[in-house]
Design an enzyme around this catalytic site. Structure first.
Site, PDB file in Angstrom:
ATOM      1  N   HIS A  36      29.943 -10.444  27.805  1.00 58.54           N
ATOM      2  CA  HIS A  36      30.587 -11.759  27.766  1.00 58.54           C
ATOM      3  C   HIS A  36      30.259 -12.460  26.453  1.00 58.54           C
ATOM      4  CE1 HIS A  36      26.639 -12.118  29.735  1.00 58.54           C
ATOM      5  NE2 HIS A  36      26.536 -13.308  29.147  1.00 58.54           N
ATOM      6  N   HIS A  79      27.408  -7.833  32.267  1.00 61.30           N
ATOM      7  CA  HIS A  79      28.850  -7.594  32.097  1.00 61.30           C
ATOM      8  C   HIS A  79      29.164  -8.311  30.786  1.00 61.30           C
ATOM      9  CE1 HIS A  79      33.153  -7.394  33.862  1.00 61.30           C
ATOM     10  NE2 HIS A  79      33.265  -7.963  32.657  1.00 61.30           N
TER      11      HIS A  79
HETATM   12  P1  AMP Z   1      23.583 -14.370  29.314  1.00 59.09           P
HETATM   13  O1  AMP Z   1      22.172 -14.810  29.094  1.00 59.09           O
HETATM   14  O2  AMP Z   1      24.361 -14.312  28.033  1.00 59.09           O
HETATM   15  O3  AMP Z   1      23.683 -13.121  30.136  1.00 59.09           O
HETATM   16  O4  AMP Z   1      24.250 -15.570  30.108  1.00 59.09           O
HETATM   17  C1  AMP Z   1      24.764 -15.494  31.387  1.00 59.09           C
HETATM   18  C2  AMP Z   1      25.474 -16.795  31.625  1.00 59.09           C
HETATM   19  O5  AMP Z   1      26.226 -16.686  32.814  1.00 59.09           O
HETATM   20  C3  AMP Z   1      24.540 -18.005  31.788  1.00 59.09           C
HETATM   21  O6  AMP Z   1      24.876 -18.975  30.792  1.00 59.09           O
HETATM   22  C4  AMP Z   1      24.879 -18.512  33.190  1.00 59.09           C
HETATM   23  O7  AMP Z   1      24.871 -19.914  33.287  1.00 59.09           O
HETATM   24  C5  AMP Z   1      26.264 -17.938  33.422  1.00 59.09           C
HETATM   25  N1  AMP Z   1      26.594 -17.731  34.826  1.00 59.09           N
HETATM   26  C6  AMP Z   1      25.880 -17.063  35.746  1.00 59.09           C
HETATM   27  N2  AMP Z   1      26.502 -17.079  36.936  1.00 59.09           N
HETATM   28  C7  AMP Z   1      27.666 -17.764  36.745  1.00 59.09           C
HETATM   29  C8  AMP Z   1      28.749 -18.123  37.589  1.00 59.09           C
HETATM   30  N3  AMP Z   1      28.783 -17.783  38.880  1.00 59.09           N
HETATM   31  N4  AMP Z   1      29.766 -18.825  37.053  1.00 59.09           N
HETATM   32  C9  AMP Z   1      29.745 -19.184  35.760  1.00 59.09           C
HETATM   33  N5  AMP Z   1      28.774 -18.863  34.896  1.00 59.09           N
HETATM   34  C10 AMP Z   1      27.724 -18.175  35.395  1.00 59.09           C
HETATM   35 ZN    ZN Z   2      31.151  -6.379  35.834  1.00 60.14          ZN
END
Ligand code: AMP
Ligand code: ZN
Length: 117
Positions: A99, A97
């Site tokens: 971000h 998703h």
């Molecule tokens: P990416 O590698 O850019 O997809 O990073 C995904 C990020 O989402 C990682 O830094 C995780 O620590 C973060 N993440 C995953 N689950 C959660 C959650 N429930 N709440 C907050 N951050 C999350």
């Molecule tokens: Zn989503």
């Protein structure tokens, strides 16, 4: 998207440490921070990744970019910060998703991608 963890966070089905919300955008602290400030800016619309954006998403993406410095300063990034959008396999994307990570709150962040030579 039914199985998307960030869609569930937006809907409040999974708890998060929320920073900001409006009709289009949601922002919350990363659960595994890599720096004193590490939060996420996401569109409420489920877009899987930066590889999936279209012309119709232009205003939404602009909103995210404009919010980044405002929220970063509010979180204590007074002298700069880093914005990262990991995309796809090579980018190391874990959550599909779209971000933007906002990272800072330290004296100096390490080099983002070390020079291989
Ligand atoms: P990416 O590698 O850019 O997809 O990073 C995904 C990020 O989402 C990682 O830094 C995780 O620590 C973060 N993440 C995953 N689950 C959660 C959650 N429930 N709440 C907050 N951050 C999350
Ligand atoms: Zn989503």
């Amino acid at each position: 998207m039914d199985n998307c963890i960030f869609c569930k966070i937006i809907k409040g089905e999974i708890p998060s440490n929320k920073i900001y919300e409006d009709k289009d955008i949601f922002s919350f602290h990363d659960i595994r921070p890599v720096a004193p400030v590490h939060f996420m800016l996401i569109p409420k619309l489920h877009i899987a990744s930066l590889d999936n954006v279209e012309k119709k998403h232009q205003d939404l993406l602009g909103k995210i970019i404009l919010l980044a410095p405002k929220l970063a300063k509010e979180q204590g990034c007074t002298d700069g910060f880093r914005t990262i959008i990991n995309t796809g396999r090579v980018g190391g994307q874990e959550v599909y998703h779209l971000h933007a990570h906002i990272i800072g709150g330290t004296e100096r962040l390490p080099v983002m991608v070390p020079n291989p030579s």
